[in-house]
Enzyme design. Structure first.
Site, PDB file in Angstrom:
ATOM      1  N   GLU A 182     -47.289  70.223  93.566  1.00  0.00           N
ATOM      2  CA  GLU A 182     -47.505  71.651  93.808  1.00  0.00           C
ATOM      3  C   GLU A 182     -48.276  71.829  95.115  1.00  0.00           C
ATOM      4  OE1 GLU A 182     -46.785  74.620  93.600  1.00  0.00           O
ATOM      5  OE2 GLU A 182     -47.575  75.518  91.770  1.00  0.00           O
ATOM      6  N   ASP A 183     -48.150  73.006  95.725  1.00  0.00           N
ATOM      7  CA  ASP A 183     -48.897  73.267  96.962  1.00  0.00           C
ATOM      8  C   ASP A 183     -50.361  73.595  96.689  1.00  0.00           C
ATOM      9  OD1 ASP A 183     -48.272  75.713  95.770  1.00  0.00           O
ATOM     10  OD2 ASP A 183     -47.560  76.664  97.613  1.00  0.00           O
ATOM     11  N   ASP A 234     -54.490  77.869  91.875  1.00  0.00           N
ATOM     12  CA  ASP A 234     -55.406  78.989  92.091  1.00  0.00           C
ATOM     13  C   ASP A 234     -55.951  79.420  90.727  1.00  0.00           C
ATOM     14  OD1 ASP A 234     -56.652  81.267  93.031  1.00  0.00           O
ATOM     15  OD2 ASP A 234     -54.829  82.350  93.511  1.00  0.00           O
ATOM     16  N   PHE A 288     -57.316  83.189 101.240  1.00  0.00           N
ATOM     17  CA  PHE A 288     -55.861  83.109 101.212  1.00  0.00           C
ATOM     18  C   PHE A 288     -55.391  82.294 102.411  1.00  0.00           C
ATOM     19  CE2 PHE A 288     -51.444  84.221 101.378  1.00  0.00           C
ATOM     20  CZ  PHE A 288     -51.106  84.230 100.033  1.00  0.00           C
ATOM     21  N   ARG A 340     -44.573  79.381 106.469  1.00  0.00           N
ATOM     22  CA  ARG A 340     -44.419  78.073 105.820  1.00  0.00           C
ATOM     23  C   ARG A 340     -44.294  76.936 106.835  1.00  0.00           C
ATOM     24  NH1 ARG A 340     -43.429  78.928 100.308  1.00  0.00           N
ATOM     25  NH2 ARG A 340     -42.170  80.735  99.775  1.00  0.00           N
TER      26      ARG A 340
HETATM   27  P1  IMP Z   1     -51.800  80.190  90.202  1.00  0.00           P
HETATM   28  O1  IMP Z   1     -50.811  80.447  89.112  1.00  0.00           O
HETATM   29  O2  IMP Z   1     -52.714  81.368  90.380  1.00  0.00           O
HETATM   30  O3  IMP Z   1     -52.538  78.898  90.049  1.00  0.00           O
HETATM   31  O4  IMP Z   1     -51.026  80.183  91.560  1.00  0.00           O
HETATM   32  C1  IMP Z   1     -50.206  79.184  92.000  1.00  0.00           C
HETATM   33  C2  IMP Z   1     -49.290  79.694  93.066  1.00  0.00           C
HETATM   34  O5  IMP Z   1     -49.844  80.820  93.750  1.00  0.00           O
HETATM   35  C3  IMP Z   1     -49.059  78.667  94.126  1.00  0.00           C
HETATM   36  O6  IMP Z   1     -47.976  77.855  93.835  1.00  0.00           O
HETATM   37  C4  IMP Z   1     -48.809  79.507  95.363  1.00  0.00           C
HETATM   38  O7  IMP Z   1     -47.450  79.820  95.469  1.00  0.00           O
HETATM   39  C5  IMP Z   1     -49.580  80.784  95.118  1.00  0.00           C
HETATM   40  N1  IMP Z   1     -50.869  80.832  95.853  1.00  0.00           N
HETATM   41  C6  IMP Z   1     -52.118  80.798  95.333  1.00  0.00           C
HETATM   42  N2  IMP Z   1     -53.047  80.857  96.294  1.00  0.00           N
HETATM   43  C7  IMP Z   1     -52.370  80.931  97.458  1.00  0.00           C
HETATM   44  C8  IMP Z   1     -52.794  80.991  98.838  1.00  0.00           C
HETATM   45  O8  IMP Z   1     -53.978  80.982  99.208  1.00  0.00           O
HETATM   46  N3  IMP Z   1     -51.787  81.030  99.752  1.00  0.00           N
HETATM   47  C9  IMP Z   1     -50.464  81.022  99.424  1.00  0.00           C
HETATM   48  N4  IMP Z   1     -50.044  80.959  98.150  1.00  0.00           N
HETATM   49  C10 IMP Z   1     -50.992  80.918  97.174  1.00  0.00           C
END
Ligand code: IMP
Length: 188
Positions: free
Chosen positions: A106-107, A110, A159, A172
């Protein structure tokens, strides 16, 4: 190597992780994962689209001796800059993960909602093992407890874009991870 002023995108407030830092840490992760799965076949599952650059570098860092197969899933949880909380599966695995050692790549983690939901879905297919490798981890933003086994960099609650990560599908392609300027300060 930090990007020169000319190479720095006008919408980036500052570079958080430059190419050298990313390359070095991904090489370490690759060595660690290759050692942990030595002698076992690993199903590497990239979470589209944010993981694409990280996944490509991580695969190379596993080394030529690694026994890997690669698949992808796509989920959607974000619209713009905030998590919707609702995780939708947009693309499913082509091969079954049943009985396999699976590593989700995963990237960024959050809130943790995306990976909590995704790992639950994959566990229902009875993999032999399931671990998560994320490039970035916003540890203080969790809405649900989730601890990835492999983390490239813990980062603050800002962000970020670049190196696969987007804001509304932009940025990207940037070779570094940078903090996005506020909307008012952006040029595009
Ligand atoms: P989560 O479900 O809140 O953990 O979010 C995961 C997804 O949110 C990641 O796979 C990203 O696509 C997106 N995301 C969360 N934070 C960022 C950020 O700072 N920049 C870009 N995408 C983010």
């Amino acid at each position: 190597m930090s990007p020169s002023a000319a190479a720095l995108h006008a919408d980036i407030a500052r570079v958080l992780l430059d190419e050298t830092a990313l390359k070095g840490r991904i090489a370490e992760l690759g060595r660690q994962i290759a050692a942990d799965y030595k002698g076992r076949r690993l199903m590497v599952v990239g979470v589209l689209k944010g993981s694409i650059l990280f996944l490509a570098d991580l695969l190379r860092a596993l080394g030529p001796g690694a026994d890997v197969e690669v698949d992808f899933v796509a989920v959607s949880s974000y619209a713009g800059k905030s998590s919707t909380g609702a995780v939708r599966m947009l693309l499913d695995l082509r091969a079954s993960p049943e009985g396999k050692d699976v590593l989700l790549v995963e990237d960024i983690v959050d809130t943790g909602l995306t990976l909590t939901s995704l790992t639950e879905t994959l566990r229902a297919h009875r993999p032999k093992s399931l671990e998560v490798c994320t490039l970035l981890d916003k540890t203080m933003c969790r809405k649900t407890p989730f601890t990835p086994k492999y983390v490239g960099f813990p980062i603050p609650n800002e962000f970020v874009v670049g190196f696969g990560l987007d804001y509304d599908e932009k940025y990207r392609q940037l070779p570094y991870v940078g903090v996005l300027k506020s909307e008012a300060a952006r040029t595009t």
